[in-house]
Design a protein around this motif. Sequence first.
Motif, mmCIF file in Angstrom:
data_model
loop_
_atom_site.group_PDB
_atom_site.id
_atom_site.type_symbol
_atom_site.label_atom_id
_atom_site.label_comp_id
_atom_site.label_asym_id
_atom_site.label_seq_id
_atom_site.Cartn_x
_atom_site.Cartn_y
_atom_site.Cartn_z
ATOM 1 N N VAL A 187 0.851 -1.184 0.000
ATOM 2 C CA VAL A 187 0.000 0.000 0.000
ATOM 3 C C VAL A 187 0.886 1.232 0.000
ATOM 4 C CG1 VAL A 187 -1.887 -1.158 1.188
ATOM 5 C CG2 VAL A 187 -0.139 -0.014 2.523
ATOM 6 N N ASP A 188 0.308 2.354 -0.409
ATOM 7 C CA ASP A 188 1.069 3.577 -0.545
ATOM 8 C C ASP A 188 1.424 4.203 0.807
ATOM 9 O OD1 ASP A 188 0.925 3.323 -3.260
ATOM 10 O OD2 ASP A 188 -0.923 4.486 -3.416
ATOM 11 N N GLY A 189 0.622 3.944 1.811
ATOM 12 C CA GLY A 189 0.865 4.535 3.121
ATOM 13 C C GLY A 189 0.699 3.508 4.206
ATOM 14 N N PRO A 190 0.942 3.883 5.469
ATOM 15 C CA PRO A 190 0.811 2.937 6.573
ATOM 16 C C PRO A 190 -0.637 2.499 6.773
ATOM 17 C CG PRO A 190 1.141 5.169 7.395
ATOM 18 C CD PRO A 190 1.378 5.217 5.917
ATOM 19 N N MET A 191 -0.814 1.228 7.163
ATOM 20 C CA MET A 191 -2.156 0.687 7.381
ATOM 21 C C MET A 191 -2.622 1.037 8.784
ATOM 22 S SD MET A 191 -2.121 -3.029 5.556
ATOM 23 C CE MET A 191 -2.041 -3.171 3.779
ATOM 24 N N GLU A 192 -3.013 2.261 8.968
ATOM 25 C CA GLU A 192 -3.472 2.705 10.275
ATOM 26 C C GLU A 192 -4.920 2.320 10.458
ATOM 27 O OE1 GLU A 192 -2.804 6.840 10.152
ATOM 28 O OE2 GLU A 192 -0.615 6.697 10.341
ATOM 29 N N ALA A 193 -5.363 2.390 11.734
ATOM 30 C CA ALA A 193 -6.754 2.061 12.016
ATOM 31 C C ALA A 193 -7.679 3.007 11.264
ATOM 32 C CB ALA A 193 -7.009 2.155 13.525
ATOM 33 N N GLY A 194 -8.661 2.475 10.598
ATOM 34 C CA GLY A 194 -9.614 3.273 9.846
ATOM 35 C C GLY A 194 -9.210 3.527 8.411
ATOM 36 N N ALA A 195 -7.964 3.287 8.054
ATOM 37 C CA ALA A 195 -7.530 3.490 6.672
ATOM 38 C C ALA A 195 -8.137 2.413 5.778
ATOM 39 C CB ALA A 195 -6.010 3.456 6.597
ATOM 40 N N ARG A 196 -8.534 2.822 4.587
ATOM 41 C CA ARG A 196 -9.191 1.893 3.674
ATOM 42 C C ARG A 196 -8.245 1.535 2.532
ATOM 43 N NH1 ARG A 196 -15.463 4.037 3.018
ATOM 44 N NH2 ARG A 196 -16.039 3.877 5.225
ATOM 45 N N HIS A 197 -7.941 0.263 2.432
ATOM 46 C CA HIS A 197 -7.116 -0.235 1.346
ATOM 47 C C HIS A 197 -7.827 -1.433 0.732
ATOM 48 C CE1 HIS A 197 -3.792 2.338 2.618
ATOM 49 N NE2 HIS A 197 -4.003 1.927 3.842
ATOM 50 N N ARG A 198 -7.697 -1.603 -0.567
ATOM 51 C CA ARG A 198 -8.369 -2.679 -1.287
ATOM 52 C C ARG A 198 -7.355 -3.551 -2.002
ATOM 53 N NH1 ARG A 198 -13.664 -3.671 0.102
ATOM 54 N NH2 ARG A 198 -14.564 -1.699 0.783
ATOM 55 N N CYS A 199 -7.662 -4.845 -2.038
ATOM 56 C CA CYS A 199 -6.818 -5.767 -2.788
ATOM 57 C C CYS A 199 -6.887 -5.402 -4.268
ATOM 58 C CB CYS A 199 -7.286 -7.208 -2.575
ATOM 59 S SG CYS A 199 -6.435 -8.434 -3.597
ATOM 60 N N PRO A 200 -5.753 -5.203 -4.936
ATOM 61 C CA PRO A 200 -5.783 -4.816 -6.350
ATOM 62 C C PRO A 200 -6.306 -5.918 -7.266
ATOM 63 C CG PRO A 200 -3.543 -5.286 -5.649
ATOM 64 C CD PRO A 200 -4.385 -5.302 -4.412
ATOM 65 N N ARG A 201 -6.439 -7.128 -6.744
ATOM 66 C CA ARG A 201 -6.894 -8.233 -7.583
ATOM 67 C C ARG A 201 -8.393 -8.482 -7.433
ATOM 68 N NH1 ARG A 201 -3.748 -13.900 -7.831
ATOM 69 N NH2 ARG A 201 -4.298 -14.087 -5.619
ATOM 70 N N CYS A 202 -8.888 -8.664 -6.210
ATOM 71 C CA CYS A 202 -10.297 -9.024 -6.022
ATOM 72 C C CYS A 202 -11.131 -7.907 -5.412
ATOM 73 C CB CYS A 202 -10.414 -10.284 -5.166
ATOM 74 S SG CYS A 202 -9.962 -10.063 -3.425
ATOM 75 N N GLY A 203 -10.492 -6.820 -4.974
ATOM 76 C CA GLY A 203 -11.232 -5.694 -4.433
ATOM 77 C C GLY A 203 -11.655 -5.845 -2.988
ATOM 78 N N SER A 204 -11.241 -6.918 -2.311
ATOM 79 C CA SER A 204 -11.600 -7.111 -0.906
ATOM 80 C C SER A 204 -10.814 -6.153 -0.019
ATOM 81 C CB SER A 204 -11.317 -8.556 -0.483
ATOM 82 O OG SER A 204 -12.028 -9.469 -1.284
ATOM 83 N N ALA A 205 -11.357 -5.882 1.166
ATOM 84 C CA ALA A 205 -10.675 -5.006 2.119
ATOM 85 C C ALA A 205 -9.326 -5.598 2.482
ATOM 86 C CB ALA A 205 -11.536 -4.823 3.360
#
Length: 433
Positions: free
Chosen positions: A240-258
Amino acid sequence: MRNQPHPAERLRECPGCGLFQTVPALAPGMTAQCPRCSTSLERATRHPIGHSVALNLTALVLLVIMCSTTLMTVQKAGISLSARLFSGPAELVRRDMAELAVAVLFVTVVAPLFKLLGTLYVLLRLREAAPPRHLCRVFALVERLGPWSMIEVFVFGVFVAYVKLGDLVKITLDVGVYALLALTVVLIWADSALDREAVWDRLDRRGDARGRCAPPDRQAVEIAAVEIAGCEVCGLVSGVDGPMEAGARHRCPRCGSALHPRKPDSVARTWALVIAAAALYIPANYFPVLTVMQLGAGAPSTILGGVEELVASRMYPLAALVFFASVAVPMLKLVGLSVMLVSTQTGRTGWLRDRTRLYHVVRWIGRWSMIDIFMEALLGALVKFGSVVTIEPGIGAVAFCGVVILTMFAAETFDPRLMWDAAGRHAAAPAAA
């Protein structure tokens, strides 16, 4: 389309202990396991994609036959009654147990149907030169529906109902039951034959410049990303581009899951579900789940009461099956999840591999408690002979179904990697001091 060996190597995160490791090329028939906790990471089957298409199409046809034909016919005092798959839920609705009817319909019809349709849709469109991007999301949904498709559990519910009816009425098995038996075999075969990693790989390799399912380059993930995490649905490790902090939203680039390093609020959410399930477990065992009235006599029966009746009738194997599915399994889930939660919060370092195996057992075994629910729904629909003999589902069945569903959600919510994280912090604390 015959399966090819999996790519030379891929970065994977173990879903059991969180260890990042490189999985080498797997030839058909090989399985990769985590060297730390023995969790299965990847399995390459020997079957071509076309084999899976044929099996899933066969299963879909059998599901339609099962839903449209009669399962059983019973006779008593010159009266004949038949039951279809939808007869049990309809009887539950008539007795003001609509919630239970919805649950039974979802796990026996809706989830299996959408799983089969989704799988067929993805496998058939894999043949296209450029499969559409949404195939990844469809296949991710199919993976999530897996635990809720309970046809093989329903078979045992029908078997228990058949044995219990033997002393009360004359019973005949119809086309629907044989379709159900064949469907169970085909579904198990199809599940074992499908190479999920090969499907994801085909979607990846055919991605285009617009980013259809294309995963990030492995070296870019390891060098440029601030953090990396493995997707809980498709298994892709990405950065991911930034740290995975609490509340940050990141998605799997393949299936779109959280995408997150650990399931958010896993311990608190699991505790809430376990406590709620434990609270429902009391009325589930106190209130009757079934009432059998024969010639005006009879009494409500609880779960344990039903087991005692089977023992008194010397149906020992059936009594053991019902006791295991309806009493032992719910207790194992509640106690097992509680042990894992406490050990995580206290940072226990012992028995980590065994606790990880316990988690996989709890997650797999939870659905089998639905045997009793399926049996009660079918008996209520079949045995309605007025004052001669009648079987009515009880309110305890609603509470018990709640226990099953809540514990299944609890097993999905709990993150076993937290046990290893907590143990690592606890072991490192004395060294730091």
